[in-house]
Each structure stands twice: as C-alpha cells, then as structure tokens.
Design a protein around this motif. Structure first.
Motif, mmCIF file in Angstrom:
data_model
loop_
_atom_site.group_PDB
_atom_site.id
_atom_site.type_symbol
_atom_site.label_atom_id
_atom_site.label_comp_id
_atom_site.label_asym_id
_atom_site.label_seq_id
_atom_site.Cartn_x
_atom_site.Cartn_y
_atom_site.Cartn_z
ATOM 1 N N ASP A 109 0.891 -0.979 0.051
ATOM 2 C CA ASP A 109 0.032 0.098 0.145
ATOM 3 C C ASP A 109 0.948 1.056 -0.054
ATOM 4 O OD1 ASP A 109 -2.228 -1.703 0.180
ATOM 5 O OD2 ASP A 109 -1.989 -2.010 2.478
ATOM 6 N N ALA A 110 2.075 1.171 -0.551
ATOM 7 C CA ALA A 110 3.043 2.276 -0.295
ATOM 8 C C ALA A 110 2.874 3.418 -1.243
ATOM 9 C CB ALA A 110 4.308 1.659 -0.194
ATOM 10 N N GLY A 111 2.064 3.177 -2.361
ATOM 11 C CA GLY A 111 1.758 3.969 -3.447
ATOM 12 C C GLY A 111 3.085 3.927 -4.368
ATOM 13 N N LYS A 171 15.393 12.619 3.002
ATOM 14 C CA LYS A 171 15.439 14.038 3.350
ATOM 15 C C LYS A 171 14.527 14.832 2.516
ATOM 16 C CE LYS A 171 20.275 14.021 4.711
ATOM 17 N NZ LYS A 171 21.621 13.946 4.098
ATOM 18 N N ALA A 172 14.222 14.533 1.256
ATOM 19 C CA ALA A 172 13.250 15.375 0.342
ATOM 20 C C ALA A 172 11.879 15.012 0.880
ATOM 21 C CB ALA A 172 13.608 14.976 -0.791
ATOM 22 N N GLY A 173 11.596 13.966 1.466
ATOM 23 C CA GLY A 173 10.312 13.725 1.649
ATOM 24 C C GLY A 173 10.188 12.612 2.925
ATOM 25 N N PRO A 174 10.246 13.250 4.134
ATOM 26 C CA PRO A 174 10.467 12.426 5.041
ATOM 27 C C PRO A 174 9.132 11.505 5.620
ATOM 28 C CG PRO A 174 10.631 14.630 5.795
ATOM 29 C CD PRO A 174 10.541 14.656 4.368
ATOM 30 N N ARG A 176 7.916 9.649 3.510
ATOM 31 C CA ARG A 176 8.091 8.329 2.672
ATOM 32 C C ARG A 176 8.980 7.336 3.450
ATOM 33 N NH1 ARG A 176 5.065 7.305 -0.553
ATOM 34 N NH2 ARG A 176 6.295 6.702 -2.405
ATOM 35 N N VAL A 177 9.474 7.857 4.629
ATOM 36 C CA VAL A 177 10.675 7.195 5.450
ATOM 37 C C VAL A 177 10.353 5.727 5.284
ATOM 38 C CG1 VAL A 177 9.870 7.729 7.739
ATOM 39 C CG2 VAL A 177 12.291 7.104 7.181
ATOM 40 N N GLU A 178 9.169 5.432 5.805
ATOM 41 C CA GLU A 178 8.622 4.057 5.821
ATOM 42 C C GLU A 178 9.135 3.134 4.807
ATOM 43 O OE1 GLU A 178 5.878 4.008 8.744
ATOM 44 O OE2 GLU A 178 6.677 2.164 9.441
#
Lengths: 219, 219
Positions: A109-111, A171-174, A176-178
């Motif tokens: 489900d992470a897109g 760094k650019a999109g925290p 999305r870290v998971e």
C-alpha cells in the motif's frame, strides 16, 4: 568401499545442487517481485521457503551419515565438510529471499515508488554470483569461485549508491521514510546474498585446494 | 584410541570456548562503545576481529583433523559437526560486533543523539543469550539451549520498538536521517547476534538429542 563412497559423494553433489537450484529460484523470484511490485509472487517465495528448510535438514543428515558410515578422508572429507557449510549458507540465502519477499508485501500500500536503478544492477550481479558459486561447487572449479569473490566489491559499490539515493529521498520527503527504509532493507538483503555467495565460493576454494582463503582480504 | 579421542574432544571444547569468550567480549565492548559513544573502544573492537578470524580457521582445521584421524562416530561425531557450525556462527557474531563498532566510529561527529532506551535492553538480552549459548555448548545442556531460543522473541519485540522510535525521529528531523539510520543498523546487528545465538542453541540441542529443531517454529 571406495566405489560406495564415490556413489555417496555423487548423490550428495546432486542434492546440494538441488537445494541450490531452489534457492536460486527463490532469489530471482524475490527480485522480480521487487521490480514488478508483485505481491502474489512474493507470497509464493515466502511459501517456498519451507521446502528449502526441509532439504537443508536432509542434506545435513546425509553428510552425517556419510561421515559415520564411510569415514571419508582427504578430498572426500573436505567435500563433505564443505557441503555442510555450503548447505547452511544456501539455507540462509533462502531466508534472505524470503525477507525480500516480505518487504515487497509490506510495500503493497506504499503507493508509487521510484526504484533506484542500482537495485536492479546489484540484483543481477548477486544472482550471477549465486549461479556461478553453485556451478563452482558442482564442478569443483576454483577459478570460477575466485571470479565470484571478485564480484563482491561491485555489489557493495552499487549498494552505497542506492543508500545515498534513499537518504536523499528521505530528506526530500520524510513522510516516505517507512517505504524508503523497506527499500533500504531489500538492498541490504541483496548485499548479504552476495556475501553468502562469496562464502560459498571460498568454501569451494578450500575444498579443492585445501587453502583457507577467508579473511585474506582483511590482511 | 578411545582415550585419544576423548582428549581431542576435550581440547576442541576448550578451543571453541576460547573463541566464544573472545566473541562475547567483542560484543559487550561494542555495546559499551555504542552507549558511551566511545570511539577508541570501538577501534579496539575492530582490531580484535583479526584474532577471532584466526582462531576460527584453527578450530576448523582441528575439526577436520579429528574427523580424518579419529573417525568419530555417534555423539563424538555430532559434537565435531556441531562445533564446525557453531564456530562459523561465532565468527559471524564477531563480524557483527565489528560492524556495530564501525557505526560507532561513523557517529563520531554526529553530535548529541538520544539513544532509544530499548537498545540497552535488547543488548543486555542478546549478551545474555550469547553467554548462555556458550555455556550450553560446553556443558551440552539442552535445557539452557531451549531457554536461549525462547529469549529471541523478546529481542525482536524490543527491536520493533526501537524501529518505531527511529522512524518517528526521522520524520521529526529528517536532517538527522544519516545518524538515525546508523543507530538503526546497530539495532539490526544486535538482533542478528541474538539470531546467531539461537542458531548455536539449536545446534546444541541437536548435538545432545540428535534432534534437528531448526525451522520448527515456522511449522
């Protein structure tokens, strides 16, 4: 007696090759599952691990039987001991394929995700190493085994590039870290598969030449 | 002949215990180095890995010598084969301690870091598992070995908590991602040390009872 043991060794060779073929298949499927985000393929990889585990136990029992009943010496003894260790490493490679597959399922489900292109490169290299280390086991080929060993650095170099990309991505999109950390785990598992193939290759060199090459690079 | 092999087995036991003691020390130092951010201790851990590698090779050569010269059967054979595998796992635990130490060195300039408290808890558990699995090897104690196995879930549970904390930390301060990922690697390495201790414990059960317990939990 001599001919008996030859037959046993041939049989053991066939069996370790069969374990290797299953493991190779699990790895290549787990990589396809990553690249195509194919959860159902990932589930098949996870399910196939049980068969690998069962075969590992059987190979180990066969090694013990040969040691107890035929009391091999010299090259035969080294082969049986090498198979004991290679068997162990192959089973662990199977576990790594299973772990890669698990991450694919967790990413369901992470897109949409940009897969760093180096993941594919390092996977291709690692798969080649696994294939070649198995051929080196069966043919007792130390030249091929040395080639496997030499490829490990290329995998590590690709791994460092993926790591850098994933760090920049976080760094650019925290948010999305998971998902990015799951990709990071996948690349670590691929790196470890290459490490295990290197171990197997070193066991082959030892088996054929009686020379323990592990840890040499450190010295 | 019988008395000869008994002496050889005793000697092998002493040697594998010596490898284990070195590994145990490397692990506990690497953990201290993490907790106290002690880079010079970390460097000592990295330097000590060479001795572990050397001893691993010696133990393996001794196993092969015993197999070739004394052709052990039954319990003695199972012991020698178990030592071959345990030796391998101990050496890998040593590598994990070295990897933990490397991360400590890489964190040198990372500034102040909140260490998740569960890292200490899981490290204490993992160290206990290593100590107990070694005692189980030397005493051939399957009860103790089973206790080691049971502790692995507790380590995994702590690991999940650390993971959650580090993810939250990255989301809150993505600039710290590099350092937090190093802490994440450290906890993964601790988790793998506990996994290896579990492997050793399973080899002890097999050695004593002739029962292969690996993979049982999956079934």
């Amino acid at each position: 007696m001599t001919r008996h043991i030859e037959r046993q060794i041939e049989h053991l060779k066939e069996r370790i090759l069969r374990v290797g073929t299953l493991v190779e298949e699990a790895i290549s499927r787990s990589i396809s599952a990553v690249i195509n985000r194919d959860v159902s393929l990932a589930q098949r990889v996870m399910a196939s691990d049980e068969a690998i585990d069962r075969m590992e136990v059987e190979v180990e029992e066969e090694c013990l039987k040969i040691l107890a009943l035929y009391q091999p010496v010299a090259a035969d003894l080294r082969f049986v001991v090498a198979v004991l260790k290679i068997n162990n490493d192959l089973e662990r490679m199977g576990d790594l394929a299973k772990n890669i597959a698990k991450r694919v399922a967790q990413l369901e489900d992470a897109g949409p995700l940009d897969l760093p292109p180096e993941i594919r490169t390092m996977a291709t290299l690692a798969e080649e190493m696994v294939r070649e280390c198995l051929a080196a086991v069966v043919d007792g080929d130390p030249v091929l085994a040395r080639r496997v060993r030499e490829q490990d650095d290329a995998v590590d170099a690709q791994r460092q590039r993926v790591r850098k990309r994933l760090l920049d991505g976080i760094k650019a999109g925290p948010d999305r870290v998971e998902a990015l950390l799951r990709l990071n785990s996948i690349t670590k598992h691929i790196e470890r598969i290459a490490d295990m193939a290197t171990n197997v290759a070193e066991d082959v060199i030892y088996m054929v030449e009686g020379e323990i090459v592990r840890h040499r690079a450190d010295e």
